[in-house]
Design a protein around this motif. Structure first.
Motif, PDB file in Angstrom:
ATOM      1  N   MET A   1       0.836  -1.176   0.000  1.00  0.00           N
ATOM      2  CA  MET A   1       0.000   0.000   0.000  1.00  0.00           C
ATOM      3  C   MET A   1       0.888   1.249   0.000  1.00  0.00           C
ATOM      4  O   MET A   1       1.901   1.298   0.682  1.00  0.00           O
ATOM      5  CB  MET A   1      -0.902  -0.007   1.230  1.00  0.00           C
ATOM      6  CG  MET A   1      -1.809   1.175   1.260  1.00  0.00           C
ATOM      7  SD  MET A   1      -3.161   1.200   2.454  1.00  0.00           S
ATOM      8  CE  MET A   1      -2.691   0.117   3.726  1.00  0.00           C
ATOM      9  N   TYR A   2       0.472   2.240  -0.769  1.00  0.00           N
ATOM     10  CA  TYR A   2       1.215   3.495  -0.877  1.00  0.00           C
ATOM     11  C   TYR A   2       0.314   4.664  -0.488  1.00  0.00           C
ATOM     12  O   TYR A   2      -0.881   4.652  -0.775  1.00  0.00           O
ATOM     13  CB  TYR A   2       1.730   3.700  -2.298  1.00  0.00           C
ATOM     14  CG  TYR A   2       2.817   2.720  -2.645  1.00  0.00           C
ATOM     15  CD1 TYR A   2       4.151   3.048  -2.458  1.00  0.00           C
ATOM     16  CD2 TYR A   2       2.512   1.451  -3.131  1.00  0.00           C
ATOM     17  CE1 TYR A   2       5.155   2.143  -2.748  1.00  0.00           C
ATOM     18  CE2 TYR A   2       3.504   0.537  -3.427  1.00  0.00           C
ATOM     19  CZ  TYR A   2       4.824   0.894  -3.223  1.00  0.00           C
ATOM     20  OH  TYR A   2       5.812  -0.009  -3.506  1.00  0.00           O
ATOM     21  N   ILE A   3       0.908   5.640   0.152  1.00  0.00           N
ATOM     22  CA  ILE A   3       0.191   6.825   0.596  1.00  0.00           C
ATOM     23  C   ILE A   3       0.759   8.034  -0.146  1.00  0.00           C
ATOM     24  O   ILE A   3       1.971   8.268  -0.133  1.00  0.00           O
ATOM     25  CB  ILE A   3       0.373   7.061   2.119  1.00  0.00           C
ATOM     26  CG1 ILE A   3      -0.004   5.822   2.920  1.00  0.00           C
ATOM     27  CG2 ILE A   3      -0.388   8.302   2.574  1.00  0.00           C
ATOM     28  CD1 ILE A   3      -1.463   5.484   2.925  1.00  0.00           C
ATOM     29  N   VAL A   4      -0.115   8.799  -0.784  1.00  0.00           N
ATOM     30  CA  VAL A   4       0.249  10.098  -1.341  1.00  0.00           C
ATOM     31  C   VAL A   4      -0.169  11.114  -0.288  1.00  0.00           C
ATOM     32  O   VAL A   4      -1.271  11.034   0.267  1.00  0.00           O
ATOM     33  CB  VAL A   4      -0.481  10.370  -2.672  1.00  0.00           C
ATOM     34  CG1 VAL A   4      -0.196  11.784  -3.163  1.00  0.00           C
ATOM     35  CG2 VAL A   4      -0.061   9.353  -3.716  1.00  0.00           C
ATOM     36  N   TYR A   5       0.724  12.034   0.032  1.00  0.00           N
ATOM     37  CA  TYR A   5       0.436  12.964   1.117  1.00  0.00           C
ATOM     38  C   TYR A   5       0.774  14.394   0.716  1.00  0.00           C
ATOM     39  O   TYR A   5       1.613  14.647  -0.140  1.00  0.00           O
ATOM     40  CB  TYR A   5       1.195  12.572   2.389  1.00  0.00           C
ATOM     41  CG  TYR A   5       2.699  12.546   2.230  1.00  0.00           C
ATOM     42  CD1 TYR A   5       3.463  13.666   2.514  1.00  0.00           C
ATOM     43  CD2 TYR A   5       3.356  11.397   1.788  1.00  0.00           C
ATOM     44  CE1 TYR A   5       4.846  13.641   2.365  1.00  0.00           C
ATOM     45  CE2 TYR A   5       4.716  11.359   1.641  1.00  0.00           C
ATOM     46  CZ  TYR A   5       5.456  12.489   1.932  1.00  0.00           C
ATOM     47  OH  TYR A   5       6.818  12.470   1.779  1.00  0.00           O
ATOM     48  N   VAL A   6       0.063  15.307   1.373  1.00  0.00           N
ATOM     49  CA  VAL A   6       0.309  16.735   1.199  1.00  0.00           C
ATOM     50  C   VAL A   6       0.626  17.287   2.580  1.00  0.00           C
ATOM     51  O   VAL A   6      -0.174  17.144   3.512  1.00  0.00           O
ATOM     52  CB  VAL A   6      -0.915  17.455   0.606  1.00  0.00           C
ATOM     53  CG1 VAL A   6      -0.649  18.947   0.472  1.00  0.00           C
ATOM     54  CG2 VAL A   6      -1.311  16.847  -0.731  1.00  0.00           C
ATOM     55  N   LEU A   7       1.791  17.889   2.698  1.00  0.00           N
ATOM     56  CA  LEU A   7       2.188  18.547   3.936  1.00  0.00           C
ATOM     57  C   LEU A   7       2.057  20.048   3.758  1.00  0.00           C
ATOM     58  O   LEU A   7       2.219  20.568   2.650  1.00  0.00           O
ATOM     59  CB  LEU A   7       3.635  18.207   4.289  1.00  0.00           C
ATOM     60  CG  LEU A   7       3.981  16.740   4.473  1.00  0.00           C
ATOM     61  CD1 LEU A   7       5.465  16.602   4.803  1.00  0.00           C
ATOM     62  CD2 LEU A   7       3.131  16.100   5.550  1.00  0.00           C
ATOM     63  N   TYR A   8       1.800  20.734   4.872  1.00  0.00           N
ATOM     64  CA  TYR A   8       1.685  22.189   4.819  1.00  0.00           C
ATOM     65  C   TYR A   8       2.478  22.801   5.956  1.00  0.00           C
ATOM     66  O   TYR A   8       2.385  22.359   7.104  1.00  0.00           O
ATOM     67  CB  TYR A   8       0.219  22.606   4.916  1.00  0.00           C
ATOM     68  CG  TYR A   8       0.014  24.090   4.844  1.00  0.00           C
ATOM     69  CD1 TYR A   8       0.362  24.805   3.700  1.00  0.00           C
ATOM     70  CD2 TYR A   8      -0.505  24.782   5.916  1.00  0.00           C
ATOM     71  CE1 TYR A   8       0.191  26.171   3.634  1.00  0.00           C
ATOM     72  CE2 TYR A   8      -0.689  26.160   5.856  1.00  0.00           C
ATOM     73  CZ  TYR A   8      -0.337  26.849   4.713  1.00  0.00           C
ATOM     74  OH  TYR A   8      -0.502  28.207   4.648  1.00  0.00           O
ATOM     75  N   SER A   9       3.253  23.822   5.620  1.00  0.00           N
ATOM     76  CA  SER A   9       3.985  24.595   6.617  1.00  0.00           C
ATOM     77  C   SER A   9       3.230  25.900   6.832  1.00  0.00           C
ATOM     78  O   SER A   9       3.244  26.782   5.963  1.00  0.00           O
ATOM     79  CB  SER A   9       5.404  24.887   6.137  1.00  0.00           C
ATOM     80  OG  SER A   9       6.027  25.818   6.999  1.00  0.00           O
ATOM     81  N   VAL A  10       2.549  25.998   7.960  1.00  0.00           N
ATOM     82  CA  VAL A  10       1.764  27.193   8.262  1.00  0.00           C
ATOM     83  C   VAL A  10       2.665  28.422   8.346  1.00  0.00           C
ATOM     84  O   VAL A  10       2.358  29.475   7.791  1.00  0.00           O
ATOM     85  CB  VAL A  10       0.985  27.005   9.592  1.00  0.00           C
ATOM     86  CG1 VAL A  10       0.261  28.272   9.982  1.00  0.00           C
ATOM     87  CG2 VAL A  10       0.030  25.832   9.484  1.00  0.00           C
ATOM     88  N   GLN A  11       3.780  28.280   9.020  1.00  0.00           N
ATOM     89  CA  GLN A  11       4.692  29.400   9.250  1.00  0.00           C
ATOM     90  C   GLN A  11       5.215  30.004   7.946  1.00  0.00           C
ATOM     91  O   GLN A  11       5.368  31.212   7.830  1.00  0.00           O
ATOM     92  CB  GLN A  11       5.864  28.946  10.123  1.00  0.00           C
ATOM     93  CG  GLN A  11       6.819  30.042  10.486  1.00  0.00           C
ATOM     94  CD  GLN A  11       7.915  29.549  11.433  1.00  0.00           C
ATOM     95  OE1 GLN A  11       7.910  28.429  11.899  1.00  0.00           O
ATOM     96  NE2 GLN A  11       8.871  30.425  11.701  1.00  0.00           N
ATOM     97  N   PHE A  12       5.474  29.186   6.942  1.00  0.00           N
ATOM     98  CA  PHE A  12       6.060  29.655   5.688  1.00  0.00           C
ATOM     99  C   PHE A  12       5.098  29.605   4.503  1.00  0.00           C
ATOM    100  O   PHE A  12       5.467  29.981   3.396  1.00  0.00           O
ATOM    101  CB  PHE A  12       7.303  28.817   5.353  1.00  0.00           C
ATOM    102  CG  PHE A  12       8.399  28.953   6.365  1.00  0.00           C
ATOM    103  CD1 PHE A  12       9.257  30.043   6.346  1.00  0.00           C
ATOM    104  CD2 PHE A  12       8.568  27.997   7.357  1.00  0.00           C
ATOM    105  CE1 PHE A  12      10.269  30.173   7.283  1.00  0.00           C
ATOM    106  CE2 PHE A  12       9.578  28.110   8.299  1.00  0.00           C
ATOM    107  CZ  PHE A  12      10.432  29.208   8.262  1.00  0.00           C
ATOM    108  N   ASP A  13       3.863  29.126   4.735  1.00  0.00           N
ATOM    109  CA  ASP A  13       2.856  28.975   3.679  1.00  0.00           C
ATOM    110  C   ASP A  13       3.413  28.171   2.507  1.00  0.00           C
ATOM    111  O   ASP A  13       3.316  28.558   1.348  1.00  0.00           O
ATOM    112  CB  ASP A  13       2.336  30.336   3.209  1.00  0.00           C
ATOM    113  CG  ASP A  13       1.105  30.212   2.318  1.00  0.00           C
ATOM    114  OD1 ASP A  13       0.297  29.289   2.532  1.00  0.00           O
ATOM    115  OD2 ASP A  13       0.966  31.025   1.384  1.00  0.00           O
ATOM    116  N   LYS A  14       4.011  27.035   2.825  1.00  0.00           N
ATOM    117  CA  LYS A  14       4.603  26.150   1.814  1.00  0.00           C
ATOM    118  C   LYS A  14       3.864  24.822   1.795  1.00  0.00           C
ATOM    119  O   LYS A  14       3.359  24.356   2.818  1.00  0.00           O
ATOM    120  CB  LYS A  14       6.082  25.879   2.111  1.00  0.00           C
ATOM    121  CG  LYS A  14       6.964  27.090   2.008  1.00  0.00           C
ATOM    122  CD  LYS A  14       7.151  27.510   0.573  1.00  0.00           C
ATOM    123  CE  LYS A  14       8.123  28.662   0.478  1.00  0.00           C
ATOM    124  NZ  LYS A  14       8.240  29.158  -0.870  1.00  0.00           N
TER     125      LYS A  14
END
Length: 84
Positions: A1-14
């Motif tokens: 099984m594979y997971i595609v993920y989206v991370l977010y950096s609140v501090q840098f809006d990245k």
């Protein structure tokens, strides 16, 4: 099984999009001290979105989609929904 993920950096809006077959270790590696990689500059990261796939090729295809202009628009929409 594979997971595609989206991370977010609140501090840098990245935003960071990736895939893995070992999500626990991969998420940990994005936020723990390290010396190389793009994500070390924008810590801390939070998980914004995940999707599960049965095979690597499907996960890679979705990762590419999320990195496209349309995918980035989808991610920004997720961020807007989250802030409401």
């Amino acid at each position: 099984m594979y997971i595609v993920y989206v991370l977010y950096s609140v501090q840098f809006d990245k935003i960071y999009v990736g895939f893995t077959n070992n999500p626990e270790n991969r998420f940990k590696s994005h936020n723990e001290p390290g010396t190389k990689g793009w994500t070390i500059k924008f810590r801390p990261w939070t998980i914004l979105h995940t999707e599960t796939f049965n095979d690597k090729s499907s996960a890679m295809k979705r990762e590419r989609q999320l990195k496209s202009a349309g995918g980035r628009a989808f991610i920004r929409e997720l961020l807007q929904q989250r802030s409401q």
